[in-house]
Design a protein around this motif. Structure first.
Motif, mmCIF file in Angstrom:
data_model
loop_
_atom_site.group_PDB
_atom_site.id
_atom_site.type_symbol
_atom_site.label_atom_id
_atom_site.label_comp_id
_atom_site.label_asym_id
_atom_site.label_seq_id
_atom_site.Cartn_x
_atom_site.Cartn_y
_atom_site.Cartn_z
ATOM 1 N N SER A 75 -7.617 -5.811 -1.010
ATOM 2 C CA SER A 75 -6.537 -5.296 -1.845
ATOM 3 C C SER A 75 -5.976 -6.384 -2.752
ATOM 4 N N VAL A 91 -4.247 -10.172 -1.846
ATOM 5 C CA VAL A 91 -4.676 -10.683 -0.548
ATOM 6 C C VAL A 91 -5.201 -12.113 -0.638
ATOM 7 N N LEU A 125 -8.424 -9.138 4.567
ATOM 8 C CA LEU A 125 -7.247 -8.390 5.001
ATOM 9 C C LEU A 125 -6.094 -9.364 5.183
ATOM 10 N N GLN A 126 -4.903 -8.833 5.137
ATOM 11 C CA GLN A 126 -3.712 -9.654 5.289
ATOM 12 C C GLN A 126 -2.937 -9.187 6.517
ATOM 13 N N GLU A 155 -0.343 -7.807 9.187
ATOM 14 C CA GLU A 155 0.822 -6.915 9.205
ATOM 15 C C GLU A 155 0.969 -6.056 7.953
ATOM 16 N N THR A 156 -0.155 -5.643 7.355
ATOM 17 C CA THR A 156 -0.062 -4.766 6.185
ATOM 18 C C THR A 156 -0.655 -3.389 6.437
ATOM 19 N N GLY A 157 -1.325 -3.226 7.588
ATOM 20 C CA GLY A 157 -1.972 -1.947 7.860
ATOM 21 C C GLY A 157 -3.271 -1.758 7.113
ATOM 22 N N ASP A 158 -3.755 -2.820 6.462
ATOM 23 C CA ASP A 158 -4.996 -2.711 5.690
ATOM 24 C C ASP A 158 -6.188 -2.345 6.562
ATOM 25 N N ASP A 159 -6.156 -2.783 7.828
ATOM 26 C CA ASP A 159 -7.304 -2.513 8.683
ATOM 27 C C ASP A 159 -7.553 -1.015 8.813
ATOM 28 N N GLN A 179 -6.505 1.300 6.626
ATOM 29 C CA GLN A 179 -6.872 1.818 5.308
ATOM 30 C C GLN A 179 -8.347 1.620 5.043
ATOM 31 N N LYS A 228 -4.653 -15.597 4.934
ATOM 32 C CA LYS A 228 -3.260 -16.017 5.092
ATOM 33 C C LYS A 228 -2.909 -16.050 6.586
ATOM 34 N N THR A 250 -3.437 -9.017 14.224
ATOM 35 C CA THR A 250 -4.305 -8.285 13.299
ATOM 36 C C THR A 250 -5.769 -8.483 13.664
#
Length: 256
Positions: free
Chosen positions: A52, A55, A165-166, A168-172, A174, A191, A200
């Motif tokens: 995203s 990131v 992925l970053q 605590e963003t919920g990207d996993d 998504q 990060k 994560t």
């Protein structure tokens, strides 16, 4: 396209390479260019870095540059930037996050404009990759604008897909829905100096453990501290060649 331009390209003229890339990016006719291009002394490997916006893809690639050059490997970066609504060109932000000496002929960085609605990569990318491979770069790195549902097509262009992925963003979740976790060879929790990176990573490993088929390697890395960057490079180097896209299929896509 004149024979003189192709001759300059074959002699390793970077200006000729830039002109041919510009022609390819605009979709201009280049005749039988793919058939005329020489093959590199050794096969190039194509790495796609996706994830995203924000990131840290450009920053991470910038950290990989000196590591790759230290091994006397050459690389070209095609950085797909958002297209400017005013000029239609790339916004060029990636160049500032990928430091490279202008005297270093082993590094070539090109920003490309990716139009809204056409996915996370610029148009006519297959031919541009073909040009860079023919020029003889050991590695061709594609940086996508962003990533989302429907952008798994990057798999067809790359030997190695790296998904960032970053914490605590919920990207996993998504990317699991989008299918990118399935096509990624390496998943980077970037990060990693931020809170929640370990959690994560654990969540990712749980998701991958429940998925059928190929399992991606998970790496925690921080461009800020440098932690995990060497490990990521070694992971990229050791990914086996994929069978998703044979050389014949890639040539057909380039010529179409």
């Amino acid at each position: 396209m004149g024979d003189f331009l192709l001759e300059r390209f074959q002699r390793g003229d970077r200006n000729a390479l830039s002109r041919l890339l510009s022609m390819a990016s605009r979709g201009e006719s280049v005749g039988r260019l793919p058939d005329q291009l020489p093959k590199g002394a050794q096969p190039s490997r194509v790495v796609a870095v996706t994830g995203s916006g924000g990131v840290g893809k450009s920053t991470l690639i910038g950290k990989l540059l000196p590591i790759i050059r230290k091994e006397n490997q050459t690389l070209a970066v095609l950085a797909c930037d958002p297209r400017s609504p005013l000029t239609g060109g790339a916004l060029l932000g990636d160049r500032f996050r990928m430091p490279a000496s202008p005297e270093d002929d082993g590094v070539f960085i090109r920003s490309l404009a990716a139009a809204s609605g056409q996915g996370s990569v610029a148009a006519n990318l297959p031919l541009m990759i073909h040009l860079l491979k023919a020029f003889g770069f050991d590695w061709v790195v594609i940086e996508t604008v962003g990533a989302g549902q429907g952008d798994t097509g990057i798999r067809d262009l790359a030997d190695v897909v790296v998904l960032l992925l970053q914490p605590e963003t919920g990207d996993d979740l998504q990317w699991e829905k989008a299918g990118l976790l399935e096509v990624a060879d390496i998943i980077v929790v970037h990060k990693a100096d931020l809170p929640g990176a370990e959690r994560t990573e654990a969540q990712l490993r749980d998701i991958l453990a429940l998925s059928a088929g190929k399992t991606a390697r998970v790496v925690r890395a921080s461009s800020k501290s440098g932690k995990g960057i060497e490990e990521l490079w070694q992971a990229i180097r050791t990914v086996k060649n994929q069978e998703f896209a044979t050389e014949t299929q890639r040539t057909q896509r380039t010529q179409s």
